[in-house]
Scaffold this motif. Structure first.
Motif, PDB file in Angstrom:
ATOM      1  N   ALA A  32       0.835  -1.207   0.000  1.00  0.00           N
ATOM      2  CA  ALA A  32       0.000   0.000   0.000  1.00  0.00           C
ATOM      3  C   ALA A  32       0.870   1.258   0.000  1.00  0.00           C
ATOM      4  N   ALA A  33       1.973   1.225   0.752  1.00  0.00           N
ATOM      5  CA  ALA A  33       2.894   2.370   0.796  1.00  0.00           C
ATOM      6  C   ALA A  33       3.586   2.576  -0.554  1.00  0.00           C
ATOM      7  N   TYR A  34       3.991   1.461  -1.204  1.00  0.00           N
ATOM      8  CA  TYR A  34       4.585   1.577  -2.536  1.00  0.00           C
ATOM      9  C   TYR A  34       3.601   2.188  -3.535  1.00  0.00           C
ATOM     10  N   GLU A  35       2.353   1.741  -3.482  1.00  0.00           N
ATOM     11  CA  GLU A  35       1.338   2.267  -4.402  1.00  0.00           C
ATOM     12  C   GLU A  35       1.123   3.763  -4.189  1.00  0.00           C
ATOM     13  N   LYS A  36       1.136   4.178  -2.926  1.00  0.00           N
ATOM     14  CA  LYS A  36       0.988   5.602  -2.618  1.00  0.00           C
ATOM     15  C   LYS A  36       2.174   6.388  -3.171  1.00  0.00           C
ATOM     16  N   ALA A  37       3.387   5.837  -3.017  1.00  0.00           N
ATOM     17  CA  ALA A  37       4.591   6.500  -3.537  1.00  0.00           C
ATOM     18  C   ALA A  37       4.497   6.672  -5.050  1.00  0.00           C
ATOM     19  N   ILE A  38       4.043   5.611  -5.745  1.00  0.00           N
ATOM     20  CA  ILE A  38       3.926   5.660  -7.205  1.00  0.00           C
ATOM     21  C   ILE A  38       2.868   6.682  -7.632  1.00  0.00           C
ATOM     22  N   SER A  39       1.798   6.811  -6.849  1.00  0.00           N
ATOM     23  CA  SER A  39       0.757   7.785  -7.190  1.00  0.00           C
ATOM     24  C   SER A  39       1.276   9.220  -7.098  1.00  0.00           C
ATOM     25  N   LEU A  40       2.312   9.426  -6.269  1.00  0.00           N
ATOM     26  CA  LEU A  40       2.892  10.758  -6.118  1.00  0.00           C
ATOM     27  C   LEU A  40       3.983  11.034  -7.142  1.00  0.00           C
ATOM     28  N   GLU A  41       4.745   9.979  -7.494  1.00  0.00           N
ATOM     29  CA  GLU A  41       5.868  10.177  -8.425  1.00  0.00           C
ATOM     30  C   GLU A  41       6.242   8.841  -9.059  1.00  0.00           C
ATOM     31  N   GLU A  42       6.291   8.816 -10.380  1.00  0.00           N
ATOM     32  CA  GLU A  42       6.689   7.595 -11.082  1.00  0.00           C
ATOM     33  C   GLU A  42       8.210   7.576 -11.191  1.00  0.00           C
ATOM     34  N   ASP A  43       8.850   7.070 -10.150  1.00  0.00           N
ATOM     35  CA  ASP A  43      10.309   7.022 -10.070  1.00  0.00           C
ATOM     36  C   ASP A  43      10.778   5.582 -10.235  1.00  0.00           C
ATOM     37  N   PHE A  44      11.819   5.381 -11.059  1.00  0.00           N
ATOM     38  CA  PHE A  44      12.284   4.012 -11.331  1.00  0.00           C
ATOM     39  C   PHE A  44      12.737   3.301 -10.064  1.00  0.00           C
ATOM     40  N   LEU A  45      13.283   4.072  -9.069  1.00  0.00           N
ATOM     41  CA  LEU A  45      13.778   3.446  -7.846  1.00  0.00           C
ATOM     42  C   LEU A  45      12.626   2.869  -7.018  1.00  0.00           C
ATOM     43  N   ILE A  46      11.481   3.546  -7.031  1.00  0.00           N
ATOM     44  CA  ILE A  46      10.317   3.029  -6.305  1.00  0.00           C
ATOM     45  C   ILE A  46       9.881   1.694  -6.906  1.00  0.00           C
ATOM     46  N   TYR A  47       9.819   1.646  -8.246  1.00  0.00           N
ATOM     47  CA  TYR A  47       9.429   0.407  -8.916  1.00  0.00           C
ATOM     48  C   TYR A  47      10.422  -0.725  -8.634  1.00  0.00           C
ATOM     49  N   LEU A  48      11.730  -0.400  -8.619  1.00  0.00           N
ATOM     50  CA  LEU A  48      12.740  -1.434  -8.360  1.00  0.00           C
ATOM     51  C   LEU A  48      12.582  -2.013  -6.953  1.00  0.00           C
ATOM     52  N   ASN A  49      12.472  -1.138  -5.960  1.00  0.00           N
ATOM     53  CA  ASN A  49      12.315  -1.625  -4.582  1.00  0.00           C
ATOM     54  C   ASN A  49      11.006  -2.392  -4.405  1.00  0.00           C
ATOM     55  N   TYR A  50       9.947  -1.924  -5.057  1.00  0.00           N
ATOM     56  CA  TYR A  50       8.653  -2.605  -5.000  1.00  0.00           C
ATOM     57  C   TYR A  50       8.779  -4.019  -5.564  1.00  0.00           C
ATOM     58  N   ALA A  51       9.432  -4.124  -6.728  1.00  0.00           N
ATOM     59  CA  ALA A  51       9.606  -5.436  -7.361  1.00  0.00           C
ATOM     60  C   ALA A  51      10.447  -6.371  -6.497  1.00  0.00           C
ATOM     61  N   ILE A  52      11.505  -5.852  -5.889  1.00  0.00           N
ATOM     62  CA  ILE A  52      12.361  -6.675  -5.023  1.00  0.00           C
ATOM     63  C   ILE A  52      11.563  -7.184  -3.828  1.00  0.00           C
ATOM     64  N   THR A  53      10.770  -6.298  -3.215  1.00  0.00           N
ATOM     65  CA  THR A  53       9.944  -6.693  -2.067  1.00  0.00           C
ATOM     66  C   THR A  53       8.953  -7.796  -2.455  1.00  0.00           C
ATOM     67  N   LEU A  54       8.272  -7.603  -3.588  1.00  0.00           N
ATOM     68  CA  LEU A  54       7.311  -8.621  -4.040  1.00  0.00           C
ATOM     69  C   LEU A  54       8.002  -9.955  -4.307  1.00  0.00           C
ATOM     70  N   ASN A  55       9.179  -9.890  -4.924  1.00  0.00           N
ATOM     71  CA  ASN A  55       9.924 -11.127  -5.216  1.00  0.00           C
ATOM     72  C   ASN A  55      10.357 -11.827  -3.933  1.00  0.00           C
ATOM     73  N   ASN A  56      10.767 -11.027  -2.946  1.00  0.00           N
ATOM     74  CA  ASN A  56      11.201 -11.622  -1.667  1.00  0.00           C
ATOM     75  C   ASN A  56      10.058 -12.342  -0.956  1.00  0.00           C
ATOM     76  N   TYR A  57       8.836 -11.899  -1.213  1.00  0.00           N
ATOM     77  CA  TYR A  57       7.676 -12.534  -0.582  1.00  0.00           C
ATOM     78  C   TYR A  57       6.972 -13.517  -1.530  1.00  0.00           C
ATOM     79  N   GLY A  58       7.652 -13.890  -2.599  1.00  0.00           N
ATOM     80  CA  GLY A  58       7.158 -14.941  -3.487  1.00  0.00           C
ATOM     81  C   GLY A  58       6.086 -14.528  -4.473  1.00  0.00           C
ATOM     82  N   GLN A  59       5.837 -13.236  -4.594  1.00  0.00           N
ATOM     83  CA  GLN A  59       4.802 -12.767  -5.536  1.00  0.00           C
ATOM     84  C   GLN A  59       5.466 -12.432  -6.878  1.00  0.00           C
TER      85      GLN A  59
END
Length: 403
Positions: A334-361
C-alpha cells in the motif's frame, strides 16, 4: 520682565536623548514638556510614541501617534507611524486605508508605497503587494523593497522573475551580501549549482561569516560527497548560529556519508529538538535507522515525516521498505502504491519489485519490474552509470525472476 519659554524650546533635548538611546531620561523630559504645554507638543508626543513602540507598548503608541496627528495633520511622518502601528497589531486593512489617504497628499513617497505593500503581503494579497513594491522602486530604489518583491515572486513560484528582480537589485547595490546570498539560494533551488556557488562565494567574500551563505555553500560541497570540506564550513556556522536545525541536519548527513551512524543519529536528534516540525529531519532519521537495520524505529520516523509532509514520494517508499522488513507485506505494498501515485520514479518500482519477489509474488514482481525497466531505459547513459548499485540490484532481481 521674565521671558516666556517657547513650547518647542526643549525639543532639541528630546531628540538628543532619543538618538543617544537614553530613553528613560528622554521620557522624563517629554513628560515635563507635555505637562507644560497641556499635551500640545507634537514633537514630544511623536518621540514618546516611538519609544513606547520600541518597548512593545504598541496600543499606547498608536493612541499617542493619533493624538500627534490631530496636532499636526499634515505631517507624513506621523501618518506613517499610525499606519505602522496598525500593521503591527494586525489591523492591516486599516493601515492600508491610512496609507491610501497619505498617498493622496504625497503620491511620490516610496516609504508609503513600500509599507502599503507590506500590509498587502500580510493579507496575502500578493498581486496588490507586487504593484505597491513596483511603484516604490519607480520612485526610489531600495534593497528592502527589491527583497520583498523577490520573496513574493518566490511564494508565487515564479523563480525566473524573482531572479530578474534580484539581478536588478544587484545593479543598484552590487555589494549587498543578502542579495547575493538570496540569488545563490534561488539558483540552488533551480539546481544551477555553478551559478549558485558563484553568488554565494561573492557573498562570503563580502561577509565571511554569513551563516546562510555558508550553509548553502556547505550543502553544494556536501552534494559532491566532499563531506570533510562541508564540515569545515559547518564548523564556522556552529560558532555563530549553534541553534540552527538545518545546520545539525546537514552535519548529520555528512556523518552519514562517512558511515558514522551513531554521530548521525545524535546530530539529527539535536536538529529535531531545535525544530520538531521540519519533516526532513525525521525522514533522515528514518534513513539512518533503516541503514542500521532498526526497522521499527525507521517505521516510526518515516511515519512522522509523512505526517508533516504527505507529498514526498520517497517517504512512502522507505516506509514500505521498513514495513517489508517487519513482515507487513500488505501495508508495504500500500505504501509503494501511494509513492507511485505521487511520483513515477524508477527506484520506487525497483524496490517494490524486489519486495514482491522476496515474498514470493513473482508475477506481480515481473509486472512492476517491467515498469522499472521502461523508466530506467529512458535515462541517458551517464545517468544510468551514476549508481552502479541500482544496476547490480536490477540484474540480481532479473536473474531471480527468470528462474
Amino acid at each position: 520682565m521674565q521671558k516666556v519659554q517657547s513650547k518647542d524650546s526643549k525639543n532639541w533635548l528630546v531628540f538628543m536623548l532619543y538618538t543617544r538611546n537614553e530613553h528613560d531620561e528622554c521620557l522624563r523630559v517629554i513628560e515635563e514638556i507635555l505637562k507644560e504645554t497641556n499635551n500640545r507638543n507634537d514633537v514630544a508626543s511623536y518621540v514618546k510614541g516611538l519609544i513606547l513602540r520600541s518597548r512593545g507598548e504598541i496600543l499606547q503608541s498608536l493612541e499617542i501617534f493619533k493624538w500627534s496627528q490631530k496636532l499636526n495633520p499634515v505631517s507624513m511622518e506621523i501618518v506613517k507611524q499610525v499606519g505602522r502601528c496598525l500593521h503591527l497589531i494586525g489591523r492591516s486593512k486599516s493601515a492600508i486605508d491610512v496609507y491610501e489617504q497619505a498617498l493622496k497628499l504625497s503620491p511620490d513617497d516610496w516609504e508609503i508605497w513600500h509599507c502599503k505593500g507590506m500590509c498587502h503581503t500580510h493579507r496575502n494579497e500578493l498581486d496588490e503587494a507586487l504593484e505597491c513594491f513596483h511603484s516604490a522602486n519607480l520612485i526610489q530604489k531600495h534593497d528592502v523593497t527589491f527583497i520583498q518583491q523577490g520573496e513574493i515572486l518566490v511564494r508565487k513560484e515564479d523563480y525566473k522573475s524573482a531572479i530578474d528582480v534580484y539581478l536588478e537589485a544587484l545593479e543598484f547595490s552590487p555589494e549587498n551580501p543578502e542579495l547575493l546570498t538570496t540569488l545563490g539560494l534561488l539558483y540552488l533551488r533551480l539546481s544551477e549549482n555553478l551559478k549558485s556557488f558563484q553568488y554565494l562565494g561573492n557573498a562570503l567574500t563580502l561577509d565571511p561569516i554569513n551563516t546562510k551563505a555558508l550553509l548553502a555553500t556547505g550543502s553544494i560541497i556536501q552534494d559532491r560527497s566532499d563531506h570533510d570540506a562541508a564540515l569545515l564550513k559547518y564548523r564556522i556556522i556552529a560558532v555563530y548560529n549553534p541553534n540552527s536545525a538545518q545546520l545539525w541536519n546537514n552535519i548529520a548527513m555528512c556523518f552519514f556519508g562517512k558511515g558514522k551512524y551513531v554521530a548521525t543519529i545524535a546530530c539529527l536528534k539535536k536538529a529535531q529538538y531545535l525544530d520538531p516540525f521540519e519533516w526532513i529531519i525525521p525522514y533522515n532519521l528514518g534513513i539512518a535507522h533503516l541503514s542500521t537495520q532498526q526497522f521499527a524505529s525507521a517505521f516510526h520516523y518515516f511515519n512522522a515525516a509523512i505526517s508533516l509532509n504527505a507529498y514526498f514520494a520517497s517517504s512512502y517508499m522507505y516506509l514500505a521498505l521498513a514495513l517489508s522488513n517487519l513482515g507487513d507485506i500488505e501495508n508495504a505494498c500500500a505504501a509503494y502504491e501511494k509513492a507511485i501515485s505521487l511520483e513515477e520514479d524508477f527506484l520506487i518500482y525497483l524496490n517494490y519489485a524486489i519486495t514482491l519477489n522476496n515474498y514470493g509474488q513473482k508475477e506481480k514482481a515481473r509486472e512492476i519490474f517491467l515498469k522499472f525497466k521502461e523508466l530506467f531505459d529512458k535515462l541517458d547513459a551517464v545517468s544510468r552509470e551514476l549508481d552502479p548499485d541500482i544496476q547490480s540490484r536490477s540484474r540480481s532481481l532479473q536473474a531471480s525472476l527468470d528462474q
